[in-house]
Design a protein around this motif. Structure first.
Motif, PDB file in Angstrom:
ATOM      1  N   GLY A 119       0.798  -1.228   0.000  1.00 54.25           N
ATOM      2  CA  GLY A 119       0.000   0.000   0.000  1.00 54.25           C
ATOM      3  C   GLY A 119       0.828   1.273   0.000  1.00 54.25           C
ATOM      4  N   ILE A 120       2.029   1.214   0.586  1.00 55.58           N
ATOM      5  CA  ILE A 120       2.837   2.448   0.698  1.00 55.58           C
ATOM      6  C   ILE A 120       3.182   2.993  -0.693  1.00 55.58           C
ATOM      7  N   LEU A 121       3.740   2.128  -1.538  1.00 57.94           N
ATOM      8  CA  LEU A 121       4.168   2.593  -2.860  1.00 57.94           C
ATOM      9  C   LEU A 121       2.972   2.750  -3.803  1.00 57.94           C
ATOM     10  N   GLU A 122       2.005   1.826  -3.683  1.00 56.84           N
ATOM     11  CA  GLU A 122       0.824   1.900  -4.544  1.00 56.84           C
ATOM     12  C   GLU A 122       0.090   3.221  -4.293  1.00 56.84           C
ATOM     13  N   GLN A 123      -0.094   3.536  -2.993  1.00 53.23           N
ATOM     14  CA  GLN A 123      -0.797   4.784  -2.688  1.00 53.23           C
ATOM     15  C   GLN A 123       0.096   5.997  -2.894  1.00 53.23           C
ATOM     16  N   GLY A 124       1.369   5.850  -2.486  1.00 50.90           N
ATOM     17  CA  GLY A 124       2.280   6.986  -2.501  1.00 50.90           C
ATOM     18  C   GLY A 124       2.728   7.375  -3.901  1.00 50.90           C
ATOM     19  N   ILE A 125       2.689   6.436  -4.837  1.00 53.74           N
ATOM     20  CA  ILE A 125       3.118   6.761  -6.203  1.00 53.74           C
ATOM     21  C   ILE A 125       1.923   6.747  -7.154  1.00 53.74           C
TER      22      ILE A 125
ATOM     23  N   LEU B 253      -0.168  10.101  -7.963  1.00 52.61           N
ATOM     24  CA  LEU B 253      -0.078  10.752  -9.275  1.00 52.61           C
ATOM     25  C   LEU B 253      -1.450  10.886  -9.930  1.00 52.61           C
ATOM     26  N   ARG B 254      -2.257   9.821  -9.804  1.00 50.25           N
ATOM     27  CA  ARG B 254      -3.608   9.911 -10.379  1.00 50.25           C
ATOM     28  C   ARG B 254      -4.366  11.095  -9.786  1.00 50.25           C
ATOM     29  N   PHE B 255      -4.244  11.284  -8.471  1.00 48.84           N
ATOM     30  CA  PHE B 255      -4.979  12.368  -7.818  1.00 48.84           C
ATOM     31  C   PHE B 255      -4.322  13.717  -8.083  1.00 48.84           C
ATOM     32  N   TYR B 256      -3.008  13.760  -7.949  1.00 48.45           N
ATOM     33  CA  TYR B 256      -2.299  15.034  -8.093  1.00 48.45           C
ATOM     34  C   TYR B 256      -2.557  15.642  -9.471  1.00 48.45           C
ATOM     35  N   PHE B 257      -2.504  14.800 -10.502  1.00 46.84           N
ATOM     36  CA  PHE B 257      -2.687  15.316 -11.865  1.00 46.84           C
ATOM     37  C   PHE B 257      -4.144  15.248 -12.330  1.00 46.84           C
ATOM     38  N   GLU B 258      -5.040  14.948 -11.385  1.00 47.50           N
ATOM     39  CA  GLU B 258      -6.474  14.852 -11.700  1.00 47.50           C
ATOM     40  C   GLU B 258      -6.745  14.023 -12.943  1.00 47.50           C
TER      41      GLU B 258
ATOM     42  N   TYR C 134     -14.330  -0.877 -24.617  1.00 47.27           N
ATOM     43  CA  TYR C 134     -13.554  -0.007 -23.721  1.00 47.27           C
ATOM     44  C   TYR C 134     -14.226   0.061 -22.364  1.00 47.27           C
ATOM     45  N   VAL C 135     -13.418  -0.001 -21.329  1.00 49.72           N
ATOM     46  CA  VAL C 135     -13.935   0.350 -20.008  1.00 49.72           C
ATOM     47  C   VAL C 135     -13.393   1.728 -19.654  1.00 49.72           C
ATOM     48  N   VAL C 136     -14.304   2.636 -19.320  1.00 48.35           N
ATOM     49  CA  VAL C 136     -13.927   3.954 -18.816  1.00 48.35           C
ATOM     50  C   VAL C 136     -14.185   3.923 -17.313  1.00 48.35           C
ATOM     51  N   ARG C 137     -13.100   3.889 -16.564  1.00 46.41           N
ATOM     52  CA  ARG C 137     -13.203   3.813 -15.108  1.00 46.41           C
ATOM     53  C   ARG C 137     -13.021   5.209 -14.528  1.00 46.41           C
ATOM     54  N   GLU C 138     -14.002   5.670 -13.781  1.00 45.83           N
ATOM     55  CA  GLU C 138     -13.822   6.945 -13.078  1.00 45.83           C
ATOM     56  C   GLU C 138     -12.636   6.738 -12.147  1.00 45.83           C
ATOM     57  N   ASN C 139     -11.742   7.721 -12.042  1.00 44.20           N
ATOM     58  CA  ASN C 139     -10.422   7.425 -11.456  1.00 44.20           C
ATOM     59  C   ASN C 139     -10.051   8.322 -10.279  1.00 44.20           C
ATOM     60  N   ALA C 140     -11.016   9.091  -9.769  1.00 48.00           N
ATOM     61  CA  ALA C 140     -10.633  10.056  -8.726  1.00 48.00           C
ATOM     62  C   ALA C 140     -11.560  10.063  -7.518  1.00 48.00           C
ATOM     63  N   GLU C 141     -12.611   9.233  -7.537  1.00 48.03           N
ATOM     64  CA  GLU C 141     -13.597   9.327  -6.446  1.00 48.03           C
ATOM     65  C   GLU C 141     -13.934   7.946  -5.904  1.00 48.03           C
ATOM     66  N   ASP C 142     -15.190   7.828  -5.454  1.00 49.99           N
ATOM     67  CA  ASP C 142     -15.719   6.541  -4.997  1.00 49.99           C
ATOM     68  C   ASP C 142     -14.975   6.082  -3.734  1.00 49.99           C
ATOM     69  N   PHE C 143     -14.661   4.821  -3.618  1.00 52.64           N
ATOM     70  CA  PHE C 143     -14.017   4.358  -2.379  1.00 52.64           C
ATOM     71  C   PHE C 143     -12.510   4.616  -2.372  1.00 52.64           C
ATOM     72  N   TYR C 144     -12.025   5.325  -3.392  1.00 56.43           N
ATOM     73  CA  TYR C 144     -10.592   5.631  -3.450  1.00 56.43           C
ATOM     74  C   TYR C 144     -10.248   6.978  -2.812  1.00 56.43           C
ATOM     75  N   VAL C 145     -11.259   7.661  -2.261  1.00 56.12           N
ATOM     76  CA  VAL C 145     -10.959   8.998  -1.724  1.00 56.12           C
ATOM     77  C   VAL C 145     -10.233   8.934  -0.379  1.00 56.12           C
ATOM     78  N   GLY C 146     -10.186   7.756   0.233  1.00 57.84           N
ATOM     79  CA  GLY C 146      -9.409   7.611   1.464  1.00 57.84           C
ATOM     80  C   GLY C 146     -10.085   8.179   2.702  1.00 57.84           C
ATOM     81  N   LEU C 147     -11.407   8.286   2.669  1.00 62.51           N
ATOM     82  CA  LEU C 147     -12.144   8.779   3.842  1.00 62.51           C
ATOM     83  C   LEU C 147     -12.561   7.605   4.703  1.00 62.51           C
ATOM     84  N   GLY C 148     -12.114   7.613   5.932  1.00 59.50           N
ATOM     85  CA  GLY C 148     -12.537   6.520   6.794  1.00 59.50           C
ATOM     86  C   GLY C 148     -11.708   6.478   8.039  1.00 59.50           C
ATOM     87  N   GLY C 149     -11.875   5.470   8.814  1.00 60.67           N
ATOM     88  CA  GLY C 149     -11.082   5.367  10.030  1.00 60.67           C
ATOM     89  C   GLY C 149     -11.497   4.193  10.888  1.00 60.67           C
TER      90      GLY C 149
END
Ligand code: IPM
Ligand code: MN
Length: 375
Positions: free
Chosen positions: A83-89, A93-98, A127-142
């Motif tokens: 998770g460290i490199l997958e999330q950190g890289i 990048l997906r989020f930073y560059f929108e 073609y699959v067009v996958r939304e790439n910036a939202e949904d359960f990838y936003v990292g909200l939780g705890g």
């Protein structure tokens, strides 16, 4: 035109497959008057992290934002906690560059063994067009453990009122993760899917969700889909639940033309898609920001057990390079690469172990280069 490409070879088999990708891009440039690349290497990945403690520094992001595109091998290494490199890289990048679209073609090329009985290349081409910036990838939780007293009170009351769960009792620890869909976020991905359908002459767009259970976020997704669809009266539309579409991808893949999906379902169904197109060795993806810096990668991981052996299939990475050219507006060179791959696969002489052959990673790259020169 001259394009500046950031190259992040990454971990595991990443550097081996990226090397072939660059080789092929070089050949495409030679074969296309006026096309030139400047490749700039970035060292991010496990080794860099273990040596320096740094994942991607702000300065690195600044440099990357000056590039025309990013070409990424793979990230992930058993020496680093998952998770460290997958999330950190990758996710960073997906989020930073929108890069709000993850475009993943599912295409069975001639000569590639398909695990579905009786399905031919003309049956699997969508073609699959996958939304790439939202949904359960936003990292909200705890989790409840380790929270301040005040925070914990809020979480406790939500759980008590909503679920009748008493998280005070010992052993009743709770973790939660929240998915987010925004009107704007859904709309830009869905519109991209319709525009893609128009551009590629596809006649149907299928929307994926689980609106029967996750009613809040995916009702909004559906509403947006219906609204956007009205702007494209010539394109047929339908909804499919994610579980059902898994079944139909196997039974009737020929039905699909363009599929648009929220982030997490897109992650899951494109691994299935990769299998029906002949395996992870052939599945490419583009993380696209139509107005910004996009990033192209094979959808497979770093496959540490194959690293350094020169056996991995580089075609997914080469196809990612082809998608990158298309995004950069170099359609002619992109077509050359795809045509060369088709020829190599059709001949079937040079192929890696996953396709039943014995060729090495670099032999496959060389064969594609040779075909480009012959075209
Ligand atoms: C993918 C991968 C990533 C994702 C991981 C590595 C974060 O599985 O690109 O499909 O979940 O998007
Ligand atoms: Mn995935």
């Amino acid at each position: 035109m001259k394009h500046q490409i950031a190259v992040i070879p990454g971990d595991g088999i990443g550097p081996e497959v990226i090397r072939e990708g660059i080789k092929v891009l070089g050949a495409a440039a030679e074969a296309t008057p006026g096309l030139e690349f400047k490749f700039v290497d970035f060292p991010y990945g496990a080794n860099h992290y273990l040596k320096t403690g740094e994942i991607i520094p702000d300065e690195g992001l600044k440099q990357l934002s000056k590039m025309d595109a990013i070409y990424l091998g793979a990230v992930g290494d058993p020496r680093v906690k998952t998770g460290i490199l997958e999330q950190g890289i990758l996710l960073k990048l997906r989020f930073y560059f929108e890069q709000y679209v993850n475009l993943r073609p599912i295409k069975l090329y001639p000569g590639v063994p398909c695990p579905l009985r009786d399905k031919r290349p003309e049956d699997i081409d969508f073609y699959v067009v996958r939304e790439n910036a939202e949904d359960f990838y936003v990292g909200l939780g705890g989790r409840c453990r380790g929270r301040s007293k005040e925070e914990l009170e809020v979480v406790r009351s939500i759980y008590r009122v909503k679920f009748g769960l008493d998280v005070d009792a010992e052993g009743d620890e709770v973790a939660y993760q929240i998915g987010v869909v925004s009107r704007k976020g859904a709309e830009r991905a869905i519109r991209y899917a319709f525009e893609l359908a128009k551009r590629k002459g596809k006649k149907r767009v299928t929307s994926v969700d689980k609106a029967n259970v996750l009613t809040h976020i995916y009702s909004l997704w559906r509403e947006v889909f219906e609204r956007v669809a009205r702007d494209y009266p010539d394109i047929e539309t339908e909804f499919s639940f994610v579980d059902a579409i898994c079944m139909w991808f196997v039974k009737n893949p020929e039905w699909y033309q363009v599929v648009v999906t929220p982030n997490m379902f897109g992650d899951i169904i494109t691994d299935l898609g990769a299998m029906i197109q002949g395996g992870m060795g052939l599945a490419a993806g583009g993380n696209i920001n139509p107005e910004g810096v996009s990033m192209f990668e094979p959808i497979h991981g770093s496959a540490p057990k194959h690293a350094g052996k020169n056996v991995a299939n580089p075609l997914a990475t080469i196809l990612a390079g082809q998608m990158m050219l298309e995004q950069l507006g170099e359609q002619e060179a992109a077509n050359k690469i795809e045509q060369a791959i088709i020829e190599v696969l059709k001949e079937g002489k040079v192929r890696t172990y996953d396709l039943g052959g014995k060729s090495s990673t670099s032999e496959v790259g060389d064969a594609v280069v040779e075909k480009i020169r012959e075209l």
